[in-house]
Write a protein that holds these residues in place. Sequence first.
Motif, mmCIF file in Angstrom:
data_model
loop_
_atom_site.group_PDB
_atom_site.id
_atom_site.type_symbol
_atom_site.label_atom_id
_atom_site.label_comp_id
_atom_site.label_asym_id
_atom_site.label_seq_id
_atom_site.Cartn_x
_atom_site.Cartn_y
_atom_site.Cartn_z
ATOM 1 N N ALA A 92 0.878 -1.146 0.116
ATOM 2 C CA ALA A 92 0.075 0.173 -0.082
ATOM 3 C C ALA A 92 0.834 1.511 0.016
ATOM 4 N N TYR A 93 0.499 2.130 -0.425
ATOM 5 C CA TYR A 93 1.137 3.625 -0.437
ATOM 6 C C TYR A 93 2.491 3.765 -0.894
ATOM 7 N N GLY A 94 2.931 2.789 -1.987
ATOM 8 C CA GLY A 94 4.372 2.882 -2.454
ATOM 9 C C GLY A 94 4.802 1.781 -1.713
ATOM 10 N N ARG B 173 5.917 9.321 -2.248
ATOM 11 C CA ARG B 173 5.972 9.561 -3.507
ATOM 12 C C ARG B 173 4.442 9.361 -3.746
ATOM 13 N N TYR B 174 3.724 8.423 -3.160
ATOM 14 C CA TYR B 174 2.205 8.107 -3.720
ATOM 15 C C TYR B 174 1.500 9.358 -3.688
ATOM 16 N N ALA B 175 0.921 9.708 -4.609
ATOM 17 C CA ALA B 175 0.053 11.140 -4.781
ATOM 18 C C ALA B 175 -0.634 11.216 -3.615
ATOM 19 N N GLU B 176 -1.413 10.340 -3.235
ATOM 20 C CA GLU B 176 -2.521 10.621 -1.945
ATOM 21 C C GLU B 176 -1.892 10.857 -0.854
ATOM 22 N N LEU B 177 -0.689 10.216 -0.570
ATOM 23 C CA LEU B 177 0.071 10.450 0.914
ATOM 24 C C LEU B 177 0.848 11.771 0.623
ATOM 25 N N ARG C 114 -10.513 7.013 6.327
ATOM 26 C CA ARG C 114 -11.546 7.927 5.394
ATOM 27 C C ARG C 114 -12.292 7.121 4.377
ATOM 28 N N LYS C 115 -11.365 6.130 3.742
ATOM 29 C CA LYS C 115 -11.950 5.496 2.451
ATOM 30 C C LYS C 115 -12.251 3.823 2.573
ATOM 31 N N LEU C 116 -11.515 3.423 3.499
ATOM 32 C CA LEU C 116 -11.708 1.893 3.814
ATOM 33 C C LEU C 116 -12.607 1.512 4.938
ATOM 34 N N GLY D 121 -10.931 -5.746 2.426
ATOM 35 C CA GLY D 121 -10.008 -4.534 1.694
ATOM 36 C C GLY D 121 -10.412 -4.716 0.207
ATOM 37 N N SER D 122 -9.326 -4.431 -0.693
ATOM 38 C CA SER D 122 -9.525 -4.493 -2.152
ATOM 39 C C SER D 122 -9.825 -5.884 -2.475
ATOM 40 N N PHE D 123 -11.125 -6.148 -3.464
ATOM 41 C CA PHE D 123 -11.642 -7.538 -3.318
ATOM 42 C C PHE D 123 -10.953 -8.003 -4.871
ATOM 43 N N HIS E 71 -7.669 -7.816 -7.828
ATOM 44 C CA HIS E 71 -6.501 -7.229 -8.128
ATOM 45 C C HIS E 71 -6.421 -5.955 -9.127
ATOM 46 N N ASN E 72 -5.644 -5.043 -9.247
ATOM 47 C CA ASN E 72 -5.616 -4.043 -10.238
ATOM 48 C C ASN E 72 -4.897 -4.985 -11.328
ATOM 49 N N PRO E 73 -5.768 -4.935 -12.420
ATOM 50 C CA PRO E 73 -5.465 -5.798 -13.746
ATOM 51 C C PRO E 73 -4.190 -5.232 -14.570
ATOM 52 N N ALA F 85 -8.856 -0.991 -10.764
ATOM 53 C CA ALA F 85 -9.835 -1.792 -10.557
ATOM 54 C C ALA F 85 -10.868 -1.055 -10.167
ATOM 55 N N GLY F 86 -10.689 -0.374 -9.066
ATOM 56 C CA GLY F 86 -11.841 0.472 -8.361
ATOM 57 C C GLY F 86 -12.277 1.577 -9.210
ATOM 58 N N TRP F 87 -11.548 2.156 -10.590
ATOM 59 C CA TRP F 87 -11.947 3.082 -11.227
ATOM 60 C C TRP F 87 -13.066 2.226 -12.371
ATOM 61 N N TRP G 178 -20.967 0.259 -10.427
ATOM 62 C CA TRP G 178 -21.071 -0.793 -9.304
ATOM 63 C C TRP G 178 -20.681 -0.159 -8.089
ATOM 64 N N LYS G 179 -20.246 1.394 -7.657
ATOM 65 C CA LYS G 179 -19.918 2.184 -6.841
ATOM 66 C C LYS G 179 -21.121 2.185 -5.923
ATOM 67 N N GLY G 180 -21.390 1.502 -4.640
ATOM 68 C CA GLY G 180 -22.620 1.911 -3.645
ATOM 69 C C GLY G 180 -23.651 0.762 -4.309
ATOM 70 N N LYS H 269 -17.723 4.415 -0.636
ATOM 71 C CA LYS H 269 -16.430 5.379 -0.811
ATOM 72 C C LYS H 269 -15.097 4.605 -1.554
ATOM 73 N N GLN H 270 -15.210 3.456 -1.851
ATOM 74 C CA GLN H 270 -14.028 2.844 -2.633
ATOM 75 C C GLN H 270 -14.726 1.526 -3.047
ATOM 76 N N ALA H 271 -14.792 1.644 -4.632
ATOM 77 C CA ALA H 271 -15.678 0.813 -5.163
ATOM 78 C C ALA H 271 -14.889 -0.760 -5.274
ATOM 79 N N LEU H 272 -13.514 -0.571 -5.116
ATOM 80 C CA LEU H 272 -12.915 -1.961 -4.884
ATOM 81 C C LEU H 272 -13.252 -2.618 -3.773
ATOM 82 N N VAL H 273 -13.768 -2.243 -2.685
ATOM 83 C CA VAL H 273 -14.035 -2.996 -1.696
ATOM 84 C C VAL H 273 -15.453 -3.476 -1.559
HETATM 85 N N1 EPU Z 1 -10.755 4.894 -8.050
HETATM 86 C C1 EPU Z 1 -12.000 5.183 -8.765
HETATM 87 N N2 EPU Z 1 -13.065 4.761 -7.926
HETATM 88 C C2 EPU Z 1 -12.985 4.047 -6.822
HETATM 89 C C3 EPU Z 1 -11.879 3.813 -6.318
HETATM 90 C C4 EPU Z 1 -10.764 4.110 -6.813
HETATM 91 O O1 EPU Z 1 -12.132 6.075 -9.573
HETATM 92 O O2 EPU Z 1 -14.303 3.623 -6.050
HETATM 93 C C5 EPU Z 1 -9.679 5.462 -8.760
HETATM 94 C C6 EPU Z 1 -8.685 6.549 -7.710
HETATM 95 O O3 EPU Z 1 -9.449 7.636 -7.931
HETATM 96 C C7 EPU Z 1 -7.363 6.155 -8.341
HETATM 97 C C8 EPU Z 1 -7.364 4.714 -8.628
HETATM 98 O O4 EPU Z 1 -8.602 4.318 -8.843
HETATM 99 O O5 EPU Z 1 -7.113 6.968 -9.649
HETATM 100 C C9 EPU Z 1 -6.569 3.918 -7.711
HETATM 101 O O6 EPU Z 1 -7.229 4.057 -6.395
HETATM 102 P P1 EPU Z 1 -6.611 4.015 -4.999
HETATM 103 O O7 EPU Z 1 -5.335 4.944 -5.015
HETATM 104 O O8 EPU Z 1 -7.580 4.198 -3.916
HETATM 105 O O9 EPU Z 1 -5.859 2.550 -4.856
HETATM 106 P P2 EPU Z 1 -6.504 1.226 -5.353
HETATM 107 O O10 EPU Z 1 -5.648 0.733 -6.583
HETATM 108 O O11 EPU Z 1 -8.005 1.209 -5.381
HETATM 109 C C10 EPU Z 1 -4.478 -0.075 -4.173
HETATM 110 C C11 EPU Z 1 -4.173 -1.444 -3.450
HETATM 111 C C12 EPU Z 1 -4.896 -1.022 -1.872
HETATM 112 C C13 EPU Z 1 -3.872 0.065 -1.403
HETATM 113 C C14 EPU Z 1 -4.150 1.030 -2.301
HETATM 114 C C15 EPU Z 1 -2.980 2.334 -1.852
HETATM 115 C C16 EPU Z 1 -4.913 -3.261 -4.865
HETATM 116 C C17 EPU Z 1 -5.751 -4.221 -5.174
HETATM 117 N N3 EPU Z 1 -5.209 -2.161 -4.035
HETATM 118 O O12 EPU Z 1 -5.926 0.202 -4.178
HETATM 119 O O13 EPU Z 1 -4.672 -2.202 -1.217
HETATM 120 O O14 EPU Z 1 -4.355 0.340 -0.064
HETATM 121 O O15 EPU Z 1 -3.607 0.902 -3.665
HETATM 122 O O16 EPU Z 1 -1.885 2.023 -2.195
HETATM 123 O O17 EPU Z 1 -3.656 -3.258 -5.311
HETATM 124 C C18 EPU Z 1 -5.568 -4.219 -0.508
HETATM 125 O O18 EPU Z 1 -5.008 -4.752 -1.157
HETATM 126 O O19 EPU Z 1 -6.567 -4.802 0.443
HETATM 127 C C19 EPU Z 1 -5.585 -2.781 -0.594
HETATM 128 C C20 EPU Z 1 -6.566 -2.030 0.082
#
Ligand code: EPU
Length: 378
Positions: free
Chosen positions: A166-168, A234-238, A265-267, A277-279, A281-283, A314-316, A323-325, A336-340
Amino acid sequence: MLSKAPPAGVYPKIGMGLTPLRFADGKPSQADNDKINENLPMHPRNHVDLSPFNTLALPGKAAAYQKITAPEQLAAPDLAKQNRFILGGGSNLVMTGDFDGLVLHMAIPGKRLVKEDAEAVYIESGAGENWHDFVQWTLQQGWPGLENLSLIPGTVGAAPIQNIGAYGLEVGECFHSLTAWDFEKQAFFPVDRSDCRFAYRDSIFKQEGWHLNGRMAITSVIFRLPKIWTPNNRYAELSNELAARDIAAPTPQDIASAIIAIRQRKLPDPAIIPNTGSFFHNPLVDQAQADALLAKFPALPRYPQPDGRVKLAAGWLIEQAGWKGKYLGPVGMYEKQALVLINRGGATGADVQRTMAAVQADVKAKFAVDLTPEPIFL
Ligand code: EPU
């Protein structure tokens, strides 16, 4: 690898000398887990409900269940004869029903400084320690390096299996070695970093299927934390969070606090809203597919990888697929986080699989991208 003897001086006599210490920091989800662990009997029990031991709170009974609080318990000969599943914090697990075998619930405690050289400290933790508590303890001891992985649910022993990240930062970057029990060979064996084949949410433990077939159980992990520390922001959100807090030169604790705030805030806290957590993988897709998607969807977030492939968010994709919400019965994707993926209450493994399949189908239809689930299914 399995025949290697533990190198003298680095590995302790297994299970000895580890001091069970706890540094509570008020995080309810993990405290609850610990309380459950502490109250359970250590002898085997039958027909144990596993819903308190998986963070999606899904029902499912284990035919047999045993809590493991010391590595030596794993050497009991009858354990090797049974169909086994090794359970940590249950934060990456989907229970699909009852398990007709023996669940070994890893609760081996202890954390300590193993050794120190000019460049680094080497810190060992029992596999059953709560990951977040362990990270905060290292910071309190003045051993930074893991702060970017604050507030990740689960246990220390499970962390290397899916190379939590997470976060770089990925845990493999700070990993030194581990000790595991091999049920077939009836021996402890060390695994070095170079043996682990760490990759994005992947390791030898997953590649060989050991996390599913109960072949081995990780009993302790050693981390190598360099003495020269530089912030990994370096992670932008951080970096945005630190800027918003007016922190130009962050300490390790500043980074931990910022990450804890971002995650809160988001998980969703699994103790309140069951989730893993993330359900997905980011593909990873090839450059041509990424270019084609970008032409059609100019806002597509994309992260070029060193191997030429492109990682998508994947969340995007899930949010854009609507599917968000959104829910199918008790299971849906968090608002608040469509990947969860979350269990709104009373869900079964079948409910989870139904929502998962629907999300995968809609993302596939819109983007021609396959989503792979992150948790394992039991
Ligand atoms: N995004 C959306 N909509 C959403 C969620 C995300 O558009 O509902 C967009 C965000 O705006 C951003 C991009 O997707 O442009 C990435 O989102 P985010 O930074 O929240 O990270 P993530 O890719 O969704 C990954 C890890 C998380 C980790 C965060 C921070 C995976 C599968 N997930 O999430 O890990 O906390 O980055 O590094 O790689 C976990 O594995 O359980 C987990 C929480």
